[in-house]
Structures are given as structure tokens and as C-alpha cells.
Design a protein around this motif. Sequence first.
Motif, PDB file in Angstrom:
ATOM      1  N   HIS A 192       0.853  -1.255  -0.084  1.00 36.48           N
ATOM      2  CA  HIS A 192       0.025  -0.025   0.194  1.00 36.48           C
ATOM      3  C   HIS A 192       0.913   1.230   0.010  1.00 36.48           C
ATOM      4  O   HIS A 192       1.742   1.224   0.578  1.00 36.48           O
ATOM      5  N   HIS A 193       0.493   2.363  -0.628  1.00 37.56           N
ATOM      6  CA  HIS A 193       0.936   3.474  -0.703  1.00 37.56           C
ATOM      7  C   HIS A 193      -0.050   4.842  -0.220  1.00 37.56           C
ATOM      8  O   HIS A 193      -1.164   4.648  -0.883  1.00 37.56           O
ATOM      9  N   LEU A 194       0.409   5.696   0.368  1.00 39.28           N
ATOM     10  CA  LEU A 194      -0.563   6.703   0.805  1.00 39.28           C
ATOM     11  C   LEU A 194       0.101   7.995   0.319  1.00 39.28           C
ATOM     12  O   LEU A 194       1.466   8.362   0.643  1.00 39.28           O
ATOM     13  N   TRP A 195      -0.584   8.716  -0.776  1.00 41.20           N
ATOM     14  CA  TRP A 195      -0.084  10.019  -0.923  1.00 41.20           C
ATOM     15  C   TRP A 195      -0.885  11.294  -0.231  1.00 41.20           C
ATOM     16  O   TRP A 195      -2.338  11.089  -0.033  1.00 41.20           O
ATOM     17  N   SER A 196      -0.285  12.554   0.002  1.00 40.55           N
ATOM     18  CA  SER A 196      -1.035  13.373   0.330  1.00 40.55           C
ATOM     19  C   SER A 196      -1.186  14.295  -0.852  1.00 40.55           C
ATOM     20  O   SER A 196      -0.599  14.198  -1.841  1.00 40.55           O
ATOM     21  N   ARG A 197      -2.210  15.217  -0.692  1.00 45.21           N
ATOM     22  CA  ARG A 197      -2.666  16.166  -1.842  1.00 45.21           C
ATOM     23  C   ARG A 197      -1.436  16.693  -2.372  1.00 45.21           C
ATOM     24  O   ARG A 197      -1.378  17.390  -3.442  1.00 45.21           O
ATOM     25  N   GLY A 198      -0.354  17.215  -1.201  1.00 43.51           N
ATOM     26  CA  GLY A 198       0.638  17.713  -1.900  1.00 43.51           C
ATOM     27  C   GLY A 198       1.599  16.841  -2.791  1.00 43.51           C
ATOM     28  O   GLY A 198       2.821  17.109  -2.873  1.00 43.51           O
ATOM     29  N   GLU A 199       1.183  15.642  -3.078  1.00 45.45           N
ATOM     30  CA  GLU A 199       2.204  14.567  -3.603  1.00 45.45           C
ATOM     31  C   GLU A 199       3.133  14.305  -2.839  1.00 45.45           C
ATOM     32  O   GLU A 199       4.441  13.973  -3.298  1.00 45.45           O
ATOM     33  N   GLU A 200       3.080  14.098  -1.637  1.00 41.57           N
ATOM     34  CA  GLU A 200       3.978  13.567  -0.823  1.00 41.57           C
ATOM     35  C   GLU A 200       3.736  12.360  -0.263  1.00 41.57           C
ATOM     36  O   GLU A 200       2.487  11.988  -0.054  1.00 41.57           O
ATOM     37  N   LEU A 201       4.520  11.354  -0.229  1.00 43.24           N
ATOM     38  CA  LEU A 201       4.360   9.973  -0.028  1.00 43.24           C
ATOM     39  C   LEU A 201       4.322   9.721   1.672  1.00 43.24           C
ATOM     40  O   LEU A 201       5.412   9.862   2.277  1.00 43.24           O
TER      41      LEU A 201
ATOM     42  N   ARG B 114       3.779   7.504   7.947  1.00 41.62           N
ATOM     43  CA  ARG B 114       3.417   8.095   8.922  1.00 41.62           C
ATOM     44  C   ARG B 114       1.927   7.579   9.619  1.00 41.62           C
ATOM     45  O   ARG B 114       1.770   8.168  10.872  1.00 41.62           O
ATOM     46  N   PHE B 115       1.411   6.941   8.843  1.00 38.47           N
ATOM     47  CA  PHE B 115       0.072   6.430   9.363  1.00 38.47           C
ATOM     48  C   PHE B 115       0.102   4.875   9.056  1.00 38.47           C
ATOM     49  O   PHE B 115      -0.715   4.457   8.354  1.00 38.47           O
ATOM     50  N   PRO B 116       0.717   4.338  10.062  1.00 41.68           N
ATOM     51  CA  PRO B 116       1.034   2.753   9.972  1.00 41.68           C
ATOM     52  C   PRO B 116      -0.452   2.011  10.094  1.00 41.68           C
ATOM     53  O   PRO B 116      -0.561   0.763   9.700  1.00 41.68           O
ATOM     54  N   GLU B 117      -1.329   2.735  10.747  1.00 39.99           N
ATOM     55  CA  GLU B 117      -2.878   1.968  10.725  1.00 39.99           C
ATOM     56  C   GLU B 117      -3.419   1.700   9.492  1.00 39.99           C
ATOM     57  O   GLU B 117      -4.086   0.658   9.500  1.00 39.99           O
ATOM     58  N   LEU B 118      -3.020   2.227   8.310  1.00 42.44           N
ATOM     59  CA  LEU B 118      -3.675   2.096   7.102  1.00 42.44           C
ATOM     60  C   LEU B 118      -3.012   0.796   6.198  1.00 42.44           C
ATOM     61  O   LEU B 118      -3.723   0.441   5.477  1.00 42.44           O
ATOM     62  N   ALA B 119      -1.983   0.149   7.167  1.00 39.19           N
ATOM     63  CA  ALA B 119      -1.280  -0.938   6.490  1.00 39.19           C
ATOM     64  C   ALA B 119      -2.098  -2.158   6.614  1.00 39.19           C
ATOM     65  O   ALA B 119      -2.018  -2.996   5.339  1.00 39.19           O
ATOM     66  N   ARG B 120      -3.065  -2.079   7.379  1.00 37.90           N
ATOM     67  CA  ARG B 120      -3.980  -3.220   7.547  1.00 37.90           C
ATOM     68  C   ARG B 120      -5.289  -2.831   6.159  1.00 37.90           C
ATOM     69  O   ARG B 120      -6.149  -4.291   5.989  1.00 37.90           O
ATOM     70  N   ALA B 121      -5.200  -2.092   5.432  1.00 36.57           N
ATOM     71  CA  ALA B 121      -6.050  -1.933   4.417  1.00 36.57           C
ATOM     72  C   ALA B 121      -5.892  -3.090   3.506  1.00 36.57           C
ATOM     73  O   ALA B 121      -6.885  -3.632   2.938  1.00 36.57           O
ATOM     74  N   VAL B 122      -4.581  -3.670   3.357  1.00 34.48           N
ATOM     75  CA  VAL B 122      -4.498  -4.685   2.288  1.00 34.48           C
ATOM     76  C   VAL B 122      -5.063  -5.884   2.896  1.00 34.48           C
ATOM     77  O   VAL B 122      -5.483  -6.901   1.949  1.00 34.48           O
ATOM     78  N   ASP B 123      -5.459  -6.020   4.085  1.00 31.14           N
ATOM     79  CA  ASP B 123      -6.106  -7.279   4.694  1.00 31.14           C
ATOM     80  C   ASP B 123      -7.535  -7.234   4.295  1.00 31.14           C
ATOM     81  O   ASP B 123      -8.333  -8.350   4.172  1.00 31.14           O
ATOM     82  N   PHE B 124      -8.364  -6.141   3.904  1.00 32.78           N
ATOM     83  CA  PHE B 124      -9.521  -5.979   3.728  1.00 32.78           C
ATOM     84  C   PHE B 124     -10.072  -5.960   2.350  1.00 32.78           C
ATOM     85  O   PHE B 124     -10.974  -6.255   1.971  1.00 32.78           O
TER      86      PHE B 124
ATOM     87  N   LEU C 202     -16.853  -4.396   5.882  1.00 33.64           N
ATOM     88  CA  LEU C 202     -15.624  -4.441   6.599  1.00 33.64           C
ATOM     89  C   LEU C 202     -16.066  -4.204   8.302  1.00 33.64           C
ATOM     90  O   LEU C 202     -17.070  -3.688   8.779  1.00 33.64           O
ATOM     91  N   PRO C 203     -15.204  -4.953   9.233  1.00 33.91           N
ATOM     92  CA  PRO C 203     -15.221  -4.905  10.385  1.00 33.91           C
ATOM     93  C   PRO C 203     -15.351  -3.458  11.136  1.00 33.91           C
ATOM     94  O   PRO C 203     -14.533  -2.660  10.483  1.00 33.91           O
ATOM     95  N   PRO C 204     -15.883  -2.908  12.307  1.00 36.38           N
ATOM     96  CA  PRO C 204     -15.847  -1.647  12.737  1.00 36.38           C
ATOM     97  C   PRO C 204     -14.352  -1.231  13.220  1.00 36.38           C
ATOM     98  O   PRO C 204     -14.420   0.026  13.195  1.00 36.38           O
ATOM     99  N   ASP C 205     -13.494  -2.316  13.407  1.00 38.39           N
ATOM    100  CA  ASP C 205     -12.060  -1.690  13.902  1.00 38.39           C
ATOM    101  C   ASP C 205     -11.038  -1.576  12.503  1.00 38.39           C
ATOM    102  O   ASP C 205     -10.021  -1.061  12.758  1.00 38.39           O
ATOM    103  N   ALA C 206     -11.758  -1.799  11.380  1.00 31.90           N
ATOM    104  CA  ALA C 206     -10.970  -1.279  10.257  1.00 31.90           C
ATOM    105  C   ALA C 206     -10.718  -0.057  10.201  1.00 31.90           C
ATOM    106  O   ALA C 206     -11.085   0.567  10.436  1.00 31.90           O
ATOM    107  N   PRO C 207      -9.243   0.195   9.615  1.00 31.84           N
ATOM    108  CA  PRO C 207      -9.014   1.582   9.588  1.00 31.84           C
ATOM    109  C   PRO C 207      -9.512   2.257   8.144  1.00 31.84           C
ATOM    110  O   PRO C 207      -8.965   3.260   7.769  1.00 31.84           O
ATOM    111  N   LEU C 208     -10.636   1.887   7.682  1.00 31.36           N
ATOM    112  CA  LEU C 208     -11.321   2.484   6.694  1.00 31.36           C
ATOM    113  C   LEU C 208     -12.982   2.527   6.835  1.00 31.36           C
ATOM    114  O   LEU C 208     -13.349   1.438   7.389  1.00 31.36           O
TER     115      LEU C 208
END
Lengths: 531, 342
Positions: A243-252, A256-266, A344-350
Motif C-alpha cells: 500500500h502507498h499513501l499520498w498527500s494532496r501535496g504529492e508527498e508519500l 506516518r500512518f501505519p494504521e492504514l497498512a491493514r487495508a491490504v487485509d480487507f 468491513l469490521p468496525p475496527d478496520a482503518p477504513l
Amino acid sequence: MKDFAALFTAIDQTTRTTAKTKALAGFFAEAEEADKLWTIALFSGRRPKRAVTTTQLREWAAEEAGVPLWLLEESYPIVGDLAETIALLLPPATRHDDAPLSYWINELRSLAALDIETRKARILDAWDRLDETERFLFNKLITGGFRIGVSQKLMTRALAQATGQQEAVLAHKLMGGWDPAETSYHALIEAEDPGADESRPYPFYLAYQLDDPPERLGAPEDWQAEWKWDGIRGQLILRGGSHHLWSRGEELITGRFPELARAVDFLPPGTVLDGEIVTWDGSQPMSFSTLQPRIGRKTVPKKLLKEAPVILLAYDLLEADGADLRDAPLRDRRARLDALLAGLPPDAPLRASPRITFDAWQTLADTRAAARDMRAEGVMLKRLDSPYLSGRKKGDWWKWKLDPLTVDAVMIYAQQGHGRRANLFTDFTFAVWNGNDLVPFTKAYSGLTDAEFTQITSWVRKNTLQRFGPVRQVRPEHVFEIAFEGIHASPRHKSGIALRFPRMSRWRQDKPVQEANTLDHLQQMLATYGT
Amino acid sequence: MANVLTFRPEGIYCPAGDFYIDPWRPVDRALITHGHSDHARPGHARYLATHAALPVMQHRLGEITAEGIGFGETRRIGAASVSFHPAGHLPGSAQIRVEVGGEVWVVSGDYKTTPDGLCEPFEPVRCHAFITECTFGLPVFKWRPQNEVAAEVNAWWAANAAAGRVSILGAYALGKAQRLLHMIDADIGPILTHGAVEATNAVLRRQGYPLPDTRHVAPDLNPKDYPGALVIAPPSALGASWARRFGTRSTGFASGWMRLRGVRRRRAADRGFVLSDHADWEGLHQAIRATGAEKIFATHGYTEIFARWLNSAGWDAEVVPTEFGGEEDEVVDSPGEQAPAS
């Protein structure tokens, strides 16, 4: 550097976008490939790795110019730009050569491997071979932030003119994590499908502010409404198992937000979501001030992860099963997004950012009025049949923000601006009453017209009570309405509060200074709206 | 060191002669360095200025009780002897020398040390104390020779003329406008002037200052009759409806502030020409050294920084506590300000 300096001068000497685009397109048509590549890189926010610190640069420049360092430091805020300050201070060059932009960039890149004395010698040598404009640009390459009145959009348009490729196609090619030191102009721009980089984001579609009444937008049933969250816009890319997370300013900002790593599980690979990163208390977003400490950190301590966990409130689906969905209407993209996130379960980061149902504009206006209770800034309006465009385009997406909070405050300190505003007093400190005392609580720099800044500047000169270096204490005589987006408690400030986005919304020349608001009033606002 | 001059709320004061120099509040007797509005203010009972500066002052201030004095001529006022010496800022501008009991103080007014070919060139005056302006008292301010700037302006004008555009150059009505008129190549095309500029031109022409032919942009003037023209107007007229009559145009602005890119961009003119009637960093130092003064007072500009620098470089310097509004020619200029009627 001569050609690049000529391009800069042409751009700098006009305020007309068409003239700038033409100059840049001309450069793209003529320049050698390495210079074109670096020019694209510079105008899309990339720059060579910093070879020397700005502290070293200041010291060396002051020494070369024969002035004490403090005098350079005093000149810098007045000029407004360190690269320019140094270029203006240095004695005239004694030599000149015609080496191209890419030569100087490679020169800077080669410095990293050298010891500090050699680096210094090479920088001084460069200064002595470049004229004033070239030096300014050379210094800019070192200090970074290459903002000279050319947006990435304008650069992309010029590139489109020069290459005959479509602007949107080029915009997409220029997104993501490419490095000018590792690619070529050909690979980046000319090659058919340049490597399909798995982390490459889509250009963000940006909304305009709605100033007219929403009735002008037509029938409510053609529109989707959702909350306008006060977080960070992000694009989450799930491809090839990572997974990759980009800000609007095109910064990778993945790390900084390791919570979102779990998105690949869902979610399956080949999914790209557009949404808002917010801190989440389990049922609703927390205030922006809790997100702030997380923005600057590349690694997040456990305590912070626990206190201020984030989720992505997704509101658009740009890619599904590896297919680009941007041309599909919003109603279809949104339906697929809802289906994707439904189980998605309620504890998913999405989560799907909820849609606000409304059948009349007035109903929506009533709902919007309660945005602060939802920790939102207002509502977003998106046309249901709109494609996902790139950049800020008028018509299909609107942000309809709440009116800001305001307080009437007394100006007590003034300081000169810099850069564009070097000879005007533009930076002010404001206070509210606490009994007979004026307690400072915020600074503000913007919101007045140039004519008002000129008027207040002349007043400040005549009404200075005391000077503290560049800061002048002025007669407490003028009341300004300060508008702001949020208020929170802050033990660091004397007043105990801090504001978000404070600016001067009105000069209350009608209001006597005794009628400015009180600290009590601010504390009530903190209790009502604070976080 | 005896205080030949002191600083009062009304302005710089000479107790021995009971007069003020460039006072900002109404006084009985005012010695004026030059006609810019931050130096020559209305409301004083009596004025004294150079013969060369007086006509413009009378034009701007109307009926005033004024006396003229020649450059270098000494006059006794009370226990003080005063004389006026060229400051090179604009036609007629002077530094004022005040001597009391053998102690000499000089007030620079505004000055530039390099000759511009039009106004009386700056003359250094030896003194014990020198009250110097420092509008551009930072080491980033360095001016290029006037002929190089003139070549830039000429090239810009000629290119515009060739492309069928009118060139509109913003410059202060008194001083900068005439300096530009004098330094450009008048053969490139016709020169038109805004009313505020032309009125000053007329005064200076009557005094014998050589200026090229110009035509006043009167309401009935048809710009189409003057293709490839250069128009000289006060800065505030550039963004105003006044400028629209010229159709396709390129705008320029000439000022020392154009040295800074940020200010150049705020002006929103197409071109910024770095041209000042004030001394640059080097010029300020030349002037200070030439006075031989042991005491320096800094006024008008980056006073704190400049005084701190002078002290670190071995002078005895302090800041003049001044009250002053926007300086007419260099400091504040607002796009919102109304252009004087043409």
C-alpha cells in the motif's frame, strides 16, 4: 544556466499565464533532454539532494560579501528569500561560463561525497562564475522550494504544448515518486507506458469554494452531499500486495500512518481510494489539533498511535480491479465504493464517508449548520454524473463551508512583512480585554487589502510606543474582526487558547477600542466550540 | 559634543537659530531640503529653501511665505550659520549645513552620490555630526550605472513600439519622472505624460532644466495618434482606468525597490527597472566617509539595522526618533491610492 536564467527572467517579467506558458513551451522545445527533465522536476517540487545546509550557505555568503552574519540575517526577512538575499549580497562574479542547468545540478549532487572545505570551495567557485540571476537560481537549487510563479499545472500545460501530448496524460505521468536522477526525459515523457510504477497516484480533483447560494446549482437530486472533514486529504493505493499513501501535496506519507497498512487485509489489490485522513475516537473524528502532531512525524511513537489513531474516511473510488474508473460517473464510483467497504469490521482503518441525504437545499443548509458538532467544516457538494477530473476545475465539486467564528480584537504589536510586503506592516498581534489589561491571543497576517495595509503602515509609523527589535508596540487604538476556523486550549499561550487559521476579516474602524471582546468571551467560545 | 541640532516632536530643531529642518508638524520657521511631501509639508509660517527647489514647492504648497537661498551661500539665523549644498536627489535638492560656535552638523535630506546629469550633483560636506537618510541602508541594495538602466528602458520601449504596444512607465511625478525623461533615448518615439508629471515638467522647464519634448495626456488626446509612445505616469495611475485608454500596453515601474523580487511582483507591472534617487549601500558609506563626521544619526529607512552596522564598523551612530508617514518617493505606494486628476 544562461538559457534557464533567460527562461526564469521571461517568466518573472510577466504576470500573464499565457506568456509564461509560451516561454516554458519554447524552452521545452529547444533545451537538451537533461535540462528539460530537471526543469520538469523543479516545477513539480523535486530538487537535487541538499548538498550544504542553509546555515553553511549563510556563513559563506556573509564572509564573501564582507558583512557580519547578523547583517545578512537582518536583510533576509526584508528580501524574503534566502537564495535571493545571498545573490544580491555577493560581490560581482569575476568569470562566466555557459554550462547548462544540468551541469550545475550534477555539480551540486557531486558535493555530497566531498568534505566540507571542498564543498565550500566549490560553492564559492560557482558563485564566482554565475551572474546575479543565475546565482539566485543556483542558490534556489540548494535551498529548495522552487516557487517562481510556475505551478505544476502551468508547467504541464507548457509540456503538452511542446510535445503534443494531452495535458491529463502528462499530469498522470508526472505523479508519484519518480526521481530525476534515476530516469530520463525519454522514459518519463516519451515512452509509451512508462514502467507502470505501482505507487503512482492519480492527480487529485479539487473543489472550488461555493460562494453563491446552492439553489443556483440546480436540482438537489443531481447532487451528492457529504461532510467536509477537517483532516488531511489522502489517496490510498493498494497494488501488488502493498500500500502507498499520498498527500494532496504529492508527498508519500505511507510511513506516518501505519494504521492504514491493514487495508491490504480487507481490500483486493488494484484498488485506489480518495478520502480524508482523520483522527478517530471510535465513533467520530477528533479535532484537527490531535492530528497535527502526527503530520510532521516520519515515525510514530506508540503513545501517539494510541492517543490519536487515524482512519481513512473514503469518498471516492478511482481504481478497482486495476481499472481506472475516473471517467465513470460519481454515482457509479460511489456505489462501487460503498459495496467495497460495506462488509468491513468496525475496527478496520477504513470507512465510507457517509452521504448526507437531503431533498431540498434548505434541509441541507440546516444540516450544514450543525457541521461543527460533527467535527466537520461544512459540506461537500458533488454532481452525481461527474467524472473524476484532475486539478481544480469549476462546476462539479464544491465545498460549502460554515461561516468562520469571529472575535473583535485590538491590535497591539506590528511587524513588517517580507517578500512581496517588505515595506509594509502586515504582521500583527491582537489582544482581548481581561479587566483593564489587554491579553495577546493571536497573530494574523492576511485579510486586508493592499490599500488597507498601506493605511495601517503609515499609522503604525506614527503611533509606535516602543520597539523590540523588529516588533513595534503600537497605541491600542484599532479594532479588527478576527475570523478563524477553530479554537482550542493551549497552555503554551498566555491567553490559554489557540486559534486555527486566524485572519483579519474586517477592520472595525467603527468600533471604539473599549468595545473589543473580552477573554471571558473567548473562553466561552472555547467551551462551546473548543476541542 | 555640543548639540547643534536636537530632535523634537515637531522635527529636527536648532536651538541656537530657533528653526526646524524638514519638520513634520507646523512650525514658525522651516528650512526645507527638497519638495517631496514628506519633507516639504504645508502649514509652516516661514520657509527657506534653495532657489532651485522653491518653484516646485510653491507649485505644490500654493501660497507660502518663502525665501530662497543659493547653493553654498551662508546665512546667519540667530546664533547659527546655515548653508545649503547639493544632495543630488532631484533638481534643487539640498543638504543643510548648520554651524554653531565652530561645531558643524549636516542634515542630508534625501541624497544620491552618483550624478544623473539632470540635477546638481551631490557635494560632500565636512562636518562633526551627519544626520543621514538610509532608505536603502542594507547591503543587498546596490545600483547599476544609470547608462545600463537607460539601455534597459530603451530596449523595452523599442521592443514594445515594434510590437505595436504602448509602454507605460510608472515613476513619481517629481524627480524620478524627469530623471527618466532626461536619460532615455527620446528618438525612439513620442513621449506622453500624465497631468501630474507634466505640471512638474513645466515648472522645471521654466527653471531651465533640459527635458525632452513631451505631450500631456489631456482628455481629448487620442492615443492612436501616437503609436509606439512611451507614457510616463505616477505609479498609482498604472492600474487605474486612466491607463486603459492606451489599449495594448506593457507596464514598467522604476524604483530602487525593484531590486527585490518580492516587491517587483507586488507591483504587478510587466517590468521593474532598478533606479533610485537615493544612495545605495556603497553610496551611503561614501557619503559618510567623505563628511569625516564622528557622530552619525540614521533617519528614514532601515535605521536600527544601519545604525547597528555603523557602530559595529567603528562609527558612533544612533537612530533619529522620527515621526513620519509614508515617504513620497520610495517607501509606500499603494495600488489602491487614487491617481491625481489628469
